[in-house]
Design a protein around this motif. Sequence first.
Motif, PDB file in Angstrom:
ATOM      1  N   ALA A 194       7.001  12.583  -1.372  1.00  0.00           N
ATOM      2  CA  ALA A 194       7.534  11.447  -2.128  1.00  0.00           C
ATOM      3  C   ALA A 194       6.537  11.055  -3.211  1.00  0.00           C
ATOM      4  CB  ALA A 194       7.806  10.274  -1.197  1.00  0.00           C
ATOM      5  N   GLN A 195       7.056  10.649  -4.354  1.00  0.00           N
ATOM      6  CA  GLN A 195       6.209  10.278  -5.488  1.00  0.00           C
ATOM      7  C   GLN A 195       6.287   8.773  -5.733  1.00  0.00           C
ATOM      8  OE1 GLN A 195       4.276  12.646  -7.219  1.00  0.00           O
ATOM      9  NE2 GLN A 195       4.977  13.955  -5.526  1.00  0.00           N
ATOM     10  N   LYS A 196       5.123   8.148  -5.923  1.00  0.00           N
ATOM     11  CA  LYS A 196       5.110   6.714  -6.212  1.00  0.00           C
ATOM     12  C   LYS A 196       5.889   6.443  -7.501  1.00  0.00           C
ATOM     13  CE  LYS A 196       0.621   6.456  -5.993  1.00  0.00           C
ATOM     14  NZ  LYS A 196      -0.761   5.918  -6.035  1.00  0.00           N
ATOM     15  N   ALA A 197       6.703   5.403  -7.469  1.00  0.00           N
ATOM     16  CA  ALA A 197       7.578   5.096  -8.601  1.00  0.00           C
ATOM     17  C   ALA A 197       7.157   3.802  -9.281  1.00  0.00           C
ATOM     18  CB  ALA A 197       9.024   4.979  -8.130  1.00  0.00           C
ATOM     19  N   MET A 198       7.430   3.713 -10.574  1.00  0.00           N
ATOM     20  CA  MET A 198       7.264   2.463 -11.309  1.00  0.00           C
ATOM     21  C   MET A 198       8.549   2.082 -12.014  1.00  0.00           C
ATOM     22  SD  MET A 198       5.124   0.073 -11.758  1.00  0.00           S
ATOM     23  CE  MET A 198       4.758  -1.322 -12.825  1.00  0.00           C
ATOM     24  N   PRO A 209       9.351  -1.372  -7.157  1.00  0.00           N
ATOM     25  CA  PRO A 209       9.624   0.056  -7.018  1.00  0.00           C
ATOM     26  C   PRO A 209       8.764   0.658  -5.925  1.00  0.00           C
ATOM     27  CG  PRO A 209       8.240  -0.328  -8.932  1.00  0.00           C
ATOM     28  CD  PRO A 209       8.598  -1.684  -8.380  1.00  0.00           C
ATOM     29  N   LEU A 210       9.311   1.629  -5.218  1.00  0.00           N
ATOM     30  CA  LEU A 210       8.578   2.271  -4.131  1.00  0.00           C
ATOM     31  C   LEU A 210       8.352   3.757  -4.428  1.00  0.00           C
ATOM     32  CD1 LEU A 210      10.296   0.484  -1.090  1.00  0.00           C
ATOM     33  CD2 LEU A 210       8.030   0.013  -2.075  1.00  0.00           C
ATOM     34  N   PHE A 211       9.372   4.594  -4.180  1.00  0.00           N
ATOM     35  CA  PHE A 211       9.142   6.039  -4.283  1.00  0.00           C
ATOM     36  C   PHE A 211      10.345   6.773  -4.872  1.00  0.00           C
ATOM     37  CE2 PHE A 211       6.796   4.530  -0.527  1.00  0.00           C
ATOM     38  CZ  PHE A 211       5.498   4.852  -0.922  1.00  0.00           C
ATOM     39  N   HIS A 212      10.028   7.849  -5.610  1.00  0.00           N
ATOM     40  CA  HIS A 212      11.032   8.866  -5.897  1.00  0.00           C
ATOM     41  C   HIS A 212      11.114   9.713  -4.638  1.00  0.00           C
ATOM     42  CE1 HIS A 212      10.968   7.443  -9.936  1.00  0.00           C
ATOM     43  NE2 HIS A 212       9.777   7.926 -10.220  1.00  0.00           N
ATOM     44  N   ASP A 231       0.853  -1.182   0.000  1.00  0.00           N
ATOM     45  CA  ASP A 231       0.000   0.000   0.000  1.00  0.00           C
ATOM     46  C   ASP A 231       0.895   1.241   0.000  1.00  0.00           C
ATOM     47  OD1 ASP A 231      -1.857   1.972   0.321  1.00  0.00           O
ATOM     48  OD2 ASP A 231      -2.547   1.329   2.297  1.00  0.00           O
ATOM     49  N   ARG A 232       1.287   1.665  -1.181  1.00  0.00           N
ATOM     50  CA  ARG A 232       2.185   2.805  -1.298  1.00  0.00           C
ATOM     51  C   ARG A 232       1.516   4.097  -0.830  1.00  0.00           C
ATOM     52  NH1 ARG A 232       3.207  -1.040  -4.902  1.00  0.00           N
ATOM     53  NH2 ARG A 232       5.350  -1.518  -5.533  1.00  0.00           N
ATOM     54  N   ASP A 233       0.232   4.254  -1.131  1.00  0.00           N
ATOM     55  CA  ASP A 233      -0.473   5.463  -0.678  1.00  0.00           C
ATOM     56  C   ASP A 233      -0.465   5.559   0.842  1.00  0.00           C
ATOM     57  OD1 ASP A 233      -1.279   6.628  -3.157  1.00  0.00           O
ATOM     58  OD2 ASP A 233      -2.802   5.072  -3.377  1.00  0.00           O
ATOM     59  N   GLY A 234      -0.582   4.423   1.508  1.00  0.00           N
ATOM     60  CA  GLY A 234      -0.594   4.426   2.963  1.00  0.00           C
ATOM     61  C   GLY A 234       0.753   4.756   3.576  1.00  0.00           C
ATOM     62  N   LEU A 235       1.825   4.575   2.802  1.00  0.00           N
ATOM     63  CA  LEU A 235       3.168   4.859   3.304  1.00  0.00           C
ATOM     64  C   LEU A 235       3.545   6.332   3.148  1.00  0.00           C
ATOM     65  CD1 LEU A 235       5.035   1.715   1.879  1.00  0.00           C
ATOM     66  CD2 LEU A 235       4.451   2.145   4.276  1.00  0.00           C
ATOM     67  N   ILE A 236       2.929   7.013   2.166  1.00  0.00           N
ATOM     68  CA  ILE A 236       3.241   8.423   1.915  1.00  0.00           C
ATOM     69  C   ILE A 236       2.609   9.295   2.992  1.00  0.00           C
ATOM     70  CG2 ILE A 236       2.882  10.372   0.355  1.00  0.00           C
ATOM     71  CD1 ILE A 236       3.070   8.485  -1.974  1.00  0.00           C
ATOM     72  N   GLY A 237       3.393  10.210   3.527  1.00  0.00           N
ATOM     73  CA  GLY A 237       2.896  11.119   4.547  1.00  0.00           C
ATOM     74  C   GLY A 237       2.887  10.525   5.940  1.00  0.00           C
ATOM     75  N   THR A 238       3.277   9.278   6.052  1.00  0.00           N
ATOM     76  CA  THR A 238       3.376   8.628   7.362  1.00  0.00           C
ATOM     77  C   THR A 238       4.829   8.239   7.601  1.00  0.00           C
ATOM     78  OG1 THR A 238       2.731   6.523   6.304  1.00  0.00           O
ATOM     79  CG2 THR A 238       0.997   7.811   7.363  1.00  0.00           C
TER      80      THR A 238
END
Length: 504
Positions: A299-303, A470-473, A286-293
């Motif tokens: 951070a931007q989700k990466a592919m 991939p996770l985040f930029h 859950d990448r959205d759940g990791l951003i801001g926490t």
Amino acid sequence: MLHSTTLHRSALVLLLGTALIAPAFAQSDSITIVVTDEPKSLDPCDTDLSNNARILRNNVTETLVNLDPANGEVVPSLATEWRQVDELTWEFKLREGVTFHDGTPFDAAAVAAALTRAGNADLACEVGLATLSGNVFTPEVVDAQTIRIKTGTVEPILPNKLSTLDIGAPSTPADAKTREPIGTGPYSLAAWNAGQNVQLVSYDGYWGDKPAIANATITWRAESAVRAAMVDTGEAQIAYEIAPQDATSANDHAFPNAETSLLRIDQSIAPLDDKRVREALNLAIDRDGLIGTIFHQDAQKAMQVVLPSVFGYNPDIAVWPYDPDKARSLLEEARAAGTAVDTEIVLYGRIGIYPNSSESMEAIQAMLLDVGFNVRLEMMETTPWLEKLIGPFPADRPPSALQTQIDNTEGDAVFTLPNRFTSGGNTSTIADPALDKLIADASAATGDERQSLFRQAFNYIAVDAINIVPLFHMVTIARVSPDLNYVPDVQAGNEIKLATMSYK
């Protein structure tokens, strides 16, 4: 076991208490900078690793050319001009009046020696194993201020590649690594106090502008809260890699750092040799759940493992959705086909690779366990982690995914793909002839053909073969003393630009 927040608070209280007893404020001729960990090496040929480069690059040692952080353009440094003589030959004119810290003149012979040394397989130089791998570079001294470099195959952006080759003095041992680098930069090494700090002092014979701050100390602390507090108490003037939860000061500066975080899949080992299992790894997070926490809110989700600004980036690859139900279904499908999906997979993490690195891996482990993976987390210090990152790899290793980051400040995909995704790459766990050919063809091409082939390679890695998670930029936060003139840029993860700093 103490919760990490408790540890942060305890460390912060201890540091503040110490500061109240004996506060340490900077003198105008000195600066202290705190980073996450000690360098692995201070050899000029090992600056492909960022914790080495940030101390050496453009401080102690210099390169023939630099890259402008604003636009990635190649700009002069130790070379003042360059041209392509023919398809396999480049010529560089060198800056006059430059000396190494030991008084030796900088000339074409010194460049030739540094290039030859970097390619010495017995030394296992990081720049030779990474950026300069996959080709043969033959230096030819034309005269003291002119060098030609011939390549075994076409290198259409050789000047960009040479922005990673730090030039050490001719006295640098040709057959062994050194702990005492001698360069041409604005600072010379005063001391490397193992386990404590690195001390630099300005070099009176520097060819460029004299630094405003004469003495620099680079030290390291693992805890983000401790690093941040060191700036508040005057014990340090800059602290890098501040965790989002510790970024509570107006002196905190967030900036994109050209790093992409990911999990490297060791896909040659079952059950990770099954593409369905690798896809399930990606869908379970859950990448959205990791951003801001755990990760910074910007951070931007990466592919793919380079930023959109890098030549060859593929804008048509969609990021992974969070779909735990499909992840479970894929694991069941793989199990039905005979894949041993219940085999334990080790998650190798590195302590301090970025803020909240341990917390991020704990969260990812929980997500993978939730969809049915059997995963064990092993967090490591830098040295044992590097043994997992860099080959050769033992044949009897367990299936694993490695927490890592890939940076690209050079602006072209060739600085990312060959070393990390081809059969001969020293940090690659992939052996795929089709991908090898695609990357090799792209590296030798130019213009639209080069861009098209690199885009195909990124699509192959992310979609066709699913070689990575991939996770985040990433975004970095640095805390900077309000008394200091310094604005971190995109290269700050790899370079601590001491010569640009001054007190107000």
